[in-house]
Design a protein around this motif. Structure first.
Motif, PDB file in Angstrom:
ATOM      1  N   PHE A 119      -8.910  26.601  -9.437  1.00  0.00           N
ATOM      2  CA  PHE A 119      -8.074  27.368  -8.424  1.00  0.00           C
ATOM      3  C   PHE A 119      -7.801  26.789  -7.675  1.00  0.00           C
ATOM      4  O   PHE A 119      -8.246  26.541  -6.696  1.00  0.00           O
ATOM      5  CB  PHE A 119      -8.921  29.076  -8.379  1.00  0.00           C
ATOM      6  CG  PHE A 119     -10.318  27.865  -7.482  1.00  0.00           C
ATOM      7  CD1 PHE A 119     -10.435  28.584  -6.166  1.00  0.00           C
ATOM      8  CD2 PHE A 119     -11.669  27.637  -7.732  1.00  0.00           C
ATOM      9  CE1 PHE A 119     -11.468  27.949  -4.921  1.00  0.00           C
ATOM     10  CE2 PHE A 119     -12.749  26.708  -7.233  1.00  0.00           C
ATOM     11  CZ  PHE A 119     -12.584  27.114  -5.455  1.00  0.00           C
ATOM     12  N   ASN A 120      -5.959  28.009  -7.133  1.00  0.00           N
ATOM     13  CA  ASN A 120      -6.152  27.431  -5.281  1.00  0.00           C
ATOM     14  C   ASN A 120      -6.499  28.781  -4.605  1.00  0.00           C
ATOM     15  O   ASN A 120      -6.597  30.489  -5.093  1.00  0.00           O
ATOM     16  CB  ASN A 120      -4.367  28.045  -6.009  1.00  0.00           C
ATOM     17  CG  ASN A 120      -3.682  26.930  -6.035  1.00  0.00           C
ATOM     18  OD1 ASN A 120      -4.522  25.484  -6.474  1.00  0.00           O
ATOM     19  ND2 ASN A 120      -2.305  26.994  -6.785  1.00  0.00           N
ATOM     20  N   ILE A 121      -6.726  29.230  -2.801  1.00  0.00           N
ATOM     21  CA  ILE A 121      -6.626  29.487  -2.384  1.00  0.00           C
ATOM     22  C   ILE A 121      -5.534  29.481  -1.257  1.00  0.00           C
ATOM     23  O   ILE A 121      -5.040  28.615  -0.985  1.00  0.00           O
ATOM     24  CB  ILE A 121      -7.605  29.435  -1.255  1.00  0.00           C
ATOM     25  CG1 ILE A 121      -8.957  29.204  -2.248  1.00  0.00           C
ATOM     26  CG2 ILE A 121      -8.088  30.280  -0.161  1.00  0.00           C
ATOM     27  CD1 ILE A 121      -9.613  30.768  -2.876  1.00  0.00           C
ATOM     28  N   TYR A 122      -4.968  31.230  -1.260  1.00  0.00           N
ATOM     29  CA  TYR A 122      -3.088  30.930  -0.083  1.00  0.00           C
ATOM     30  C   TYR A 122      -3.254  31.209   0.695  1.00  0.00           C
ATOM     31  O   TYR A 122      -4.049  32.840   1.255  1.00  0.00           O
ATOM     32  CB  TYR A 122      -2.555  31.697  -1.348  1.00  0.00           C
ATOM     33  CG  TYR A 122      -2.020  31.626  -2.852  1.00  0.00           C
ATOM     34  CD1 TYR A 122      -1.299  30.276  -2.859  1.00  0.00           C
ATOM     35  CD2 TYR A 122      -3.027  31.768  -3.519  1.00  0.00           C
ATOM     36  CE1 TYR A 122      -1.071  30.199  -4.238  1.00  0.00           C
ATOM     37  CE2 TYR A 122      -2.472  30.908  -4.857  1.00  0.00           C
ATOM     38  CZ  TYR A 122      -1.898  30.231  -5.004  1.00  0.00           C
ATOM     39  OH  TYR A 122      -1.195  30.151  -6.475  1.00  0.00           O
ATOM     40  N   CYS A 123      -2.954  30.701   2.173  1.00  0.00           N
ATOM     41  CA  CYS A 123      -2.657  31.490   3.784  1.00  0.00           C
ATOM     42  C   CYS A 123      -1.717  32.170   3.925  1.00  0.00           C
ATOM     43  O   CYS A 123       0.141  30.708   2.997  1.00  0.00           O
ATOM     44  CB  CYS A 123      -3.116  29.893   4.421  1.00  0.00           C
ATOM     45  SG  CYS A 123      -4.785  29.904   3.727  1.00  0.00           S
ATOM     46  N   TYR A 124      -1.054  32.542   4.597  1.00  0.00           N
ATOM     47  CA  TYR A 124       0.609  32.827   4.823  1.00  0.00           C
ATOM     48  C   TYR A 124       0.821  33.020   5.959  1.00  0.00           C
ATOM     49  O   TYR A 124       0.267  32.943   6.619  1.00  0.00           O
ATOM     50  CB  TYR A 124       0.630  34.697   4.287  1.00  0.00           C
ATOM     51  CG  TYR A 124       0.095  34.691   2.443  1.00  0.00           C
ATOM     52  CD1 TYR A 124       1.182  34.517   1.540  1.00  0.00           C
ATOM     53  CD2 TYR A 124      -0.588  35.016   2.482  1.00  0.00           C
ATOM     54  CE1 TYR A 124       1.526  34.290   0.508  1.00  0.00           C
ATOM     55  CE2 TYR A 124      -1.490  34.745   1.015  1.00  0.00           C
ATOM     56  CZ  TYR A 124      -0.136  35.156  -0.109  1.00  0.00           C
ATOM     57  OH  TYR A 124      -0.531  35.195  -1.240  1.00  0.00           O
ATOM     58  N   LYS A 131       1.624  29.618   3.726  1.00  0.00           N
ATOM     59  CA  LYS A 131       1.866  28.248   4.686  1.00  0.00           C
ATOM     60  C   LYS A 131       0.578  26.676   4.222  1.00  0.00           C
ATOM     61  O   LYS A 131       1.076  25.969   4.254  1.00  0.00           O
ATOM     62  CB  LYS A 131       1.914  28.133   6.054  1.00  0.00           C
ATOM     63  CG  LYS A 131       0.369  29.682   6.179  1.00  0.00           C
ATOM     64  CD  LYS A 131      -0.344  29.826   7.863  1.00  0.00           C
ATOM     65  CE  LYS A 131      -1.422  29.959   8.536  1.00  0.00           C
ATOM     66  NZ  LYS A 131      -1.181  30.128   9.226  1.00  0.00           N
ATOM     67  N   LYS A 132       0.004  26.868   3.338  1.00  0.00           N
ATOM     68  CA  LYS A 132      -1.273  27.382   3.178  1.00  0.00           C
ATOM     69  C   LYS A 132      -1.809  27.735   1.825  1.00  0.00           C
ATOM     70  O   LYS A 132      -1.878  28.079   0.941  1.00  0.00           O
ATOM     71  CB  LYS A 132      -1.625  26.612   4.140  1.00  0.00           C
ATOM     72  CG  LYS A 132      -2.931  25.705   3.485  1.00  0.00           C
ATOM     73  CD  LYS A 132      -4.196  25.345   5.017  1.00  0.00           C
ATOM     74  CE  LYS A 132      -5.628  24.644   4.350  1.00  0.00           C
ATOM     75  NZ  LYS A 132      -6.870  24.768   5.504  1.00  0.00           N
ATOM     76  N   ILE A 133      -1.924  26.161   0.999  1.00  0.00           N
ATOM     77  CA  ILE A 133      -2.857  26.125  -0.044  1.00  0.00           C
ATOM     78  C   ILE A 133      -3.598  25.348  -0.616  1.00  0.00           C
ATOM     79  O   ILE A 133      -4.272  23.873  -0.450  1.00  0.00           O
ATOM     80  CB  ILE A 133      -2.100  25.866  -1.855  1.00  0.00           C
ATOM     81  CG1 ILE A 133      -0.814  27.396  -2.089  1.00  0.00           C
ATOM     82  CG2 ILE A 133      -2.976  26.061  -3.430  1.00  0.00           C
ATOM     83  CD1 ILE A 133       0.341  26.832  -3.270  1.00  0.00           C
ATOM     84  N   GLU A 134      -4.947  25.632  -0.618  1.00  0.00           N
ATOM     85  CA  GLU A 134      -6.233  25.344  -1.132  1.00  0.00           C
ATOM     86  C   GLU A 134      -6.611  24.907  -2.811  1.00  0.00           C
ATOM     87  O   GLU A 134      -6.665  25.863  -3.743  1.00  0.00           O
ATOM     88  CB  GLU A 134      -7.330  25.211  -0.036  1.00  0.00           C
ATOM     89  CG  GLU A 134      -7.333  25.539   1.287  1.00  0.00           C
ATOM     90  CD  GLU A 134      -8.206  26.165   1.398  1.00  0.00           C
ATOM     91  OE1 GLU A 134      -9.105  26.313   0.927  1.00  0.00           O
ATOM     92  OE2 GLU A 134      -8.193  26.612   2.990  1.00  0.00           O
ATOM     93  N   TYR A 135      -5.956  23.881  -3.289  1.00  0.00           N
ATOM     94  CA  TYR A 135      -5.996  23.475  -4.498  1.00  0.00           C
ATOM     95  C   TYR A 135      -7.923  22.918  -4.666  1.00  0.00           C
ATOM     96  O   TYR A 135      -7.830  21.738  -4.168  1.00  0.00           O
ATOM     97  CB  TYR A 135      -5.455  22.606  -4.779  1.00  0.00           C
ATOM     98  CG  TYR A 135      -5.270  21.732  -6.576  1.00  0.00           C
ATOM     99  CD1 TYR A 135      -5.781  23.180  -7.452  1.00  0.00           C
ATOM    100  CD2 TYR A 135      -5.992  20.852  -6.311  1.00  0.00           C
ATOM    101  CE1 TYR A 135      -6.162  22.784  -8.540  1.00  0.00           C
ATOM    102  CE2 TYR A 135      -6.330  19.682  -7.829  1.00  0.00           C
ATOM    103  CZ  TYR A 135      -6.832  20.661  -9.187  1.00  0.00           C
ATOM    104  OH  TYR A 135      -6.415  20.480  -9.826  1.00  0.00           O
ATOM    105  N   SER A 161      -6.154  15.236   0.975  1.00  0.00           N
ATOM    106  CA  SER A 161      -6.829  15.061  -0.266  1.00  0.00           C
ATOM    107  C   SER A 161      -8.209  13.576   0.766  1.00  0.00           C
ATOM    108  O   SER A 161      -7.472  12.409   0.228  1.00  0.00           O
ATOM    109  CB  SER A 161      -6.535  14.963  -1.319  1.00  0.00           C
ATOM    110  OG  SER A 161      -7.500  14.989  -2.377  1.00  0.00           O
ATOM    111  N   PRO A 162      -9.215  14.679   0.343  1.00  0.00           N
ATOM    112  CA  PRO A 162     -10.120  13.636   0.408  1.00  0.00           C
ATOM    113  C   PRO A 162     -10.806  12.424  -0.158  1.00  0.00           C
ATOM    114  O   PRO A 162     -11.709  11.107  -0.131  1.00  0.00           O
ATOM    115  CB  PRO A 162     -11.598  13.811   1.004  1.00  0.00           C
ATOM    116  CG  PRO A 162     -11.652  15.271   0.255  1.00  0.00           C
ATOM    117  CD  PRO A 162     -10.022  15.589   0.042  1.00  0.00           C
ATOM    118  N   THR A 163      -9.977  12.708  -1.312  1.00  0.00           N
ATOM    119  CA  THR A 163     -10.600  11.570  -2.422  1.00  0.00           C
ATOM    120  C   THR A 163      -9.434  10.773  -2.685  1.00  0.00           C
ATOM    121  O   THR A 163      -9.230  10.082  -3.322  1.00  0.00           O
ATOM    122  CB  THR A 163     -11.270  12.108  -3.957  1.00  0.00           C
ATOM    123  OG1 THR A 163     -10.559  13.535  -4.395  1.00  0.00           O
ATOM    124  CG2 THR A 163     -12.587  12.655  -3.254  1.00  0.00           C
TER     125      THR A 163
END
Length: 199
Positions: A119-124, A131-135, A161-163
């Motif tokens: 999933f993706n989480i979206y910030c606007y 302005k940001k997507i957390e994948y 990405s941490p990995t």
């Protein structure tokens, strides 16, 4: 004699004044008869999904081909007539929205055994653009942030990405359609976007 001239002058002025007022009233009636009330202009509300994807006009679908392009949702996106996403990559879109109608979470099935949905989480931003997507994936997580040109098109995507480490993708737009939507751009290769519109 002087009194008579004075009375005649006063009477003439009075009659002229009354006649002037009467004419003014007649003009007012005529103006009222021809006065038309203009209907208020109602601005059409733009779909939050069109704003999110920086799409202009009534887009029905688009499909990306060529080199890799990080679209906010997927490579093939379909909209209903209200401009809301209904399908992504040929499947019904599993979307969560906030009270403004903006997509806050998009979840998709991986279709591989023993793997969870991603999933993706979206910030606007204040303009309603991403302005940001957390994948969040099965093997890695990413934070994507974006820089845009004066027309709202993404020109830079910063990936953290941490990995997987950090990287940056840059985009240059080379062709646009009549609505002002980009149809060709370059990054590590050429990318084409085919757009269809509602009639």
């Amino acid at each position: 004699m002087k009194k008579n001239l004075f009375l005649i002058a006063i009477t003439s002025i009075g009659l002229m004044a009354c006649g002037g007022k009467q004419q003014s009233a007649e003009n007012q009636e005529a103006a009222t008869d021809t006065l038309t009330v203009e209907e208020p202009v109602v601005e059409e509300t733009v779909s939050p999904d069109y704003v999110m994807l920086n799409l202009k006009g009534k887009v029905k679908s688009y499909e990306l081909s060529g080199a890799d392009y990080c679209d906010f949702v997927g490579g093939k996106v379909e909209f209903n007539e209200e401009g809301l996403i209904v399908k992504v990559n040929g499947e019904k879109a599993d979307l969560e929205r906030n009270d403004k109608g903006q997509i806050t979470k998009y979840t998709w099935e991986v279709h591989l055994e023993d793997l969870e949905d991603e999933f993706n989480i979206y910030c606007y931003d204040e303009n309603g653009q991403v302005k940001k997507i957390e994948y969040h994936g099965n093997f890695c997580d990413y934070d994507h942030t974006f820089e845009r040109d004066e027309n709202g098109n993404v020109v830079k995507r910063i990936n953290k990405s941490p990995t997987e480490g950090n990287s940056t993708d840059k985009y240059k737009y080379t062709e646009f359609d009549e609505q002002g939507n980009w149809t060709k751009c370059t990054s590590d290769g050429k990318i084409t976007r085919k757009i269809t519109y509602w009639e």
